[in-house]
Design a protein around this motif. Structure first.
Motif, mmCIF file in Angstrom:
data_model
loop_
_atom_site.group_PDB
_atom_site.id
_atom_site.type_symbol
_atom_site.label_atom_id
_atom_site.label_comp_id
_atom_site.label_asym_id
_atom_site.label_seq_id
_atom_site.Cartn_x
_atom_site.Cartn_y
_atom_site.Cartn_z
ATOM 1 N N CYS A 55 57.741 6.422 20.323
ATOM 2 C CA CYS A 55 58.091 7.338 21.426
ATOM 3 C C CYS A 55 58.729 6.585 22.594
ATOM 4 O O CYS A 55 59.483 7.149 23.372
ATOM 5 C CB CYS A 55 56.862 8.060 21.931
ATOM 6 S SG CYS A 55 56.060 9.069 20.684
ATOM 7 N N HIS A 56 58.346 5.354 22.750
ATOM 8 C CA HIS A 56 58.908 4.487 23.786
ATOM 9 C C HIS A 56 58.929 3.102 23.187
ATOM 10 O O HIS A 56 58.364 2.874 22.123
ATOM 11 C CB HIS A 56 58.058 4.528 25.062
ATOM 12 C CG HIS A 56 56.573 4.443 24.816
ATOM 13 N ND1 HIS A 56 55.969 3.313 24.302
ATOM 14 C CD2 HIS A 56 55.589 5.364 24.954
ATOM 15 C CE1 HIS A 56 54.680 3.529 24.170
ATOM 16 N NE2 HIS A 56 54.412 4.784 24.538
ATOM 17 N N PHE A 57 59.526 2.168 23.897
ATOM 18 C CA PHE A 57 59.577 0.794 23.394
ATOM 19 C C PHE A 57 58.149 0.247 23.313
ATOM 20 O O PHE A 57 57.276 0.661 24.080
ATOM 21 C CB PHE A 57 60.543 0.028 24.311
ATOM 22 C CG PHE A 57 60.053 -1.202 24.990
ATOM 23 C CD1 PHE A 57 60.281 -2.443 24.410
ATOM 24 C CD2 PHE A 57 59.430 -1.151 26.221
ATOM 25 C CE1 PHE A 57 59.877 -3.596 25.051
ATOM 26 C CE2 PHE A 57 59.025 -2.302 26.869
ATOM 27 C CZ PHE A 57 59.244 -3.530 26.277
ATOM 28 N N HIS A 81 47.283 11.216 24.974
ATOM 29 C CA HIS A 81 47.990 10.070 25.536
ATOM 30 C C HIS A 81 49.190 10.557 26.357
ATOM 31 O O HIS A 81 50.194 10.955 25.801
ATOM 32 C CB HIS A 81 48.419 9.169 24.364
ATOM 33 C CG HIS A 81 49.249 7.991 24.696
ATOM 34 N ND1 HIS A 81 48.730 6.790 25.114
ATOM 35 C CD2 HIS A 81 50.593 7.804 24.652
ATOM 36 C CE1 HIS A 81 49.713 5.920 25.299
ATOM 37 N NE2 HIS A 81 50.854 6.509 25.033
ATOM 38 N N PHE A 82 49.053 10.594 27.660
ATOM 39 C CA PHE A 82 50.132 11.042 28.556
ATOM 40 C C PHE A 82 50.746 12.377 28.088
ATOM 41 O O PHE A 82 51.961 12.528 28.034
ATOM 42 C CB PHE A 82 51.217 9.972 28.701
ATOM 43 C CG PHE A 82 50.694 8.650 29.189
ATOM 44 C CD1 PHE A 82 50.535 8.408 30.551
ATOM 45 C CD2 PHE A 82 50.320 7.647 28.295
ATOM 46 C CE1 PHE A 82 50.036 7.199 31.015
ATOM 47 C CE2 PHE A 82 49.820 6.428 28.750
ATOM 48 C CZ PHE A 82 49.681 6.200 30.118
ATOM 49 N N GLY A 83 49.870 13.296 27.688
ATOM 50 C CA GLY A 83 50.351 14.613 27.276
ATOM 51 C C GLY A 83 50.873 14.671 25.849
ATOM 52 O O GLY A 83 51.358 15.711 25.404
ATOM 53 N N GLU A 84 50.767 13.564 25.125
ATOM 54 C CA GLU A 84 51.224 13.541 23.727
ATOM 55 C C GLU A 84 50.045 13.166 22.826
ATOM 56 O O GLU A 84 49.106 12.516 23.264
ATOM 57 C CB GLU A 84 52.309 12.475 23.527
ATOM 58 C CG GLU A 84 53.534 12.668 24.379
ATOM 59 C CD GLU A 84 54.616 13.471 23.682
ATOM 60 O OE1 GLU A 84 54.544 13.644 22.448
ATOM 61 O OE2 GLU A 84 55.533 13.908 24.392
ATOM 62 N N ASN A 85 50.149 13.541 21.552
ATOM 63 C CA ASN A 85 49.130 13.116 20.600
ATOM 64 C C ASN A 85 49.560 11.812 19.932
ATOM 65 O O ASN A 85 50.503 11.787 19.152
ATOM 66 C CB ASN A 85 48.900 14.198 19.538
ATOM 67 C CG ASN A 85 47.762 13.850 18.603
ATOM 68 O OD1 ASN A 85 47.224 12.734 18.650
ATOM 69 N ND2 ASN A 85 47.382 14.788 17.761
ATOM 70 N N SER A 157 59.053 4.123 32.934
ATOM 71 C CA SER A 157 58.301 3.712 31.747
ATOM 72 C C SER A 157 59.210 3.218 30.619
ATOM 73 O O SER A 157 58.748 2.521 29.719
ATOM 74 C CB SER A 157 57.479 4.888 31.221
ATOM 75 O OG SER A 157 56.703 5.439 32.239
ATOM 76 N N TYR A 158 60.479 3.620 30.642
ATOM 77 C CA TYR A 158 61.393 3.195 29.572
ATOM 78 C C TYR A 158 62.056 1.876 29.942
ATOM 79 O O TYR A 158 63.261 1.803 30.185
ATOM 80 C CB TYR A 158 62.390 4.319 29.259
ATOM 81 C CG TYR A 158 61.656 5.563 28.785
ATOM 82 C CD1 TYR A 158 61.145 5.630 27.492
ATOM 83 C CD2 TYR A 158 61.390 6.616 29.652
ATOM 84 C CE1 TYR A 158 60.402 6.729 27.068
ATOM 85 C CE2 TYR A 158 60.650 7.722 29.237
ATOM 86 C CZ TYR A 158 60.164 7.768 27.947
ATOM 87 O OH TYR A 158 59.416 8.847 27.535
ATOM 88 N N CYS A 159 61.247 0.848 29.961
ATOM 89 C CA CYS A 159 61.674 -0.483 30.408
ATOM 90 C C CYS A 159 62.985 -0.908 29.767
ATOM 91 O O CYS A 159 63.872 -1.455 30.420
ATOM 92 C CB CYS A 159 60.635 -1.539 30.053
ATOM 93 S SG CYS A 159 58.918 -1.080 30.290
#
Ligand code: HEC
Ligand code: HEC
Length: 186
Positions: A55-57, A81-85, A157-159
């Motif tokens: 979902c992210h790096f 987890h931050f609104g996600e499963n 958050s998307y470093c």
């Protein structure tokens, strides 16, 4: 790194034996410092990279202290987890958790990780890297239009949207490129 540490320990050991060391801890610290790697240990665990990089790096564990990973990598926390499963099988979670804890900021000799460990000492464990005082300070001057208002970034958050070598654990300002704002640092 491992090798360097061994040399440093060996050297410290030799000096101790020869009776030179008075304050052993300070000496060991002084010996290790030149061997410290600059940035953070890049992610080198396939399972972690796959499960935590969809979902992210995949954030290098050195970006947060163990107490943060304990909160994040919890069987009850992951389904929310931050609104996600982001739920994981029990065994997979155990492996990932072990990897993250072993490489957490407070266990790392990398300089950038040490700064994160220091910035999170004695405070409630943040569950976001972007909430760590040191990381906040580094991004303080970036205007919102370059982050939230930027369709190719969306959030801090998307470093890896801006840090072109984040996959190698490198966050140095020389390697930053903000999408759609080629002249951000003028
Ligand atoms: C189903 C998608 C998904 C998966 C899988 C996932 N995450 Fe996340 N994660 C998110 C979202 C969404 C955010 C919040 C991003 C935002 O605020 O823009 C987030 C944020 C984070 C943050 C905080 C980033 C910050 O803002 O500083 C950390 C740390 C994190 N995730 C670690 C992990 C780890 C470790 C795993 C593997 C166990 C994982 N994530 C798997 C969706 C996911
Ligand atoms: C919108 C783009 C952007 C995003 C997204 C972003 N950064 Fe940055 N970051 C920057 C810029 C620009 C700088 C350099 C500021 C300056 O010139 O000192 C920076 C600086 C840094 C520094 C200090 C570098 C140095 O040389 O001292 C670190 C560490 C860092 N970022 C980590 C992160 C992490 C970890 C994330 C994700 C949780 C992240 N950044 C997300 C743009 C970004």
């Amino acid at each position: 790194m491992q090798k360097n540490l061994k040399y440093a320990a060996l050297l410290a050991g030799l000096l101790c034996m020869s009776g030179v060391a008075h304050a052993e801890e300070n000496l060991l610290e002084a010996l290790i410092t030149p061997f410290r790697q600059k940035e953070v240990h890049p992610v080198d665990n396939k399972q972690y990279k796959e499960e935590c990089g969809s979902c992210h790096f995949a954030y290098p564990p050195g970006l947060l202290p163990s107490k943060s990973w304990e909160k994040l990598l919890d069987a009850k926390a992951l389904p929310e987890h931050f609104g996600e499963n982001a739920e994981l099988d029990k065994d997979v979670l155990a492996d990932i958790r072990e990897y993250a804890l072993a490489n957490a900021a407070d266990k790392s000799y990398y300089k950038r990780a040490r700064k994160i460990a220091l910035a999170t000492e004695g405070v409630d464990a943040p569950i976001r890297i972007t909430e760590v005082r040191y990381i906040k300070r580094k991004h303080h001057d970036i205007p919102e239009k370059m982050i939230k208002g930027n369709k190719d970034v969306k959030s801090l958050s998307y470093c890896d949207a801006c840090h072109t070598q984040a996959n190698k654990g490198i966050f140095d300002s020389d390697t930053v490129r903000i999408p759609n704002f080629p002249d951000w640092d003028d």
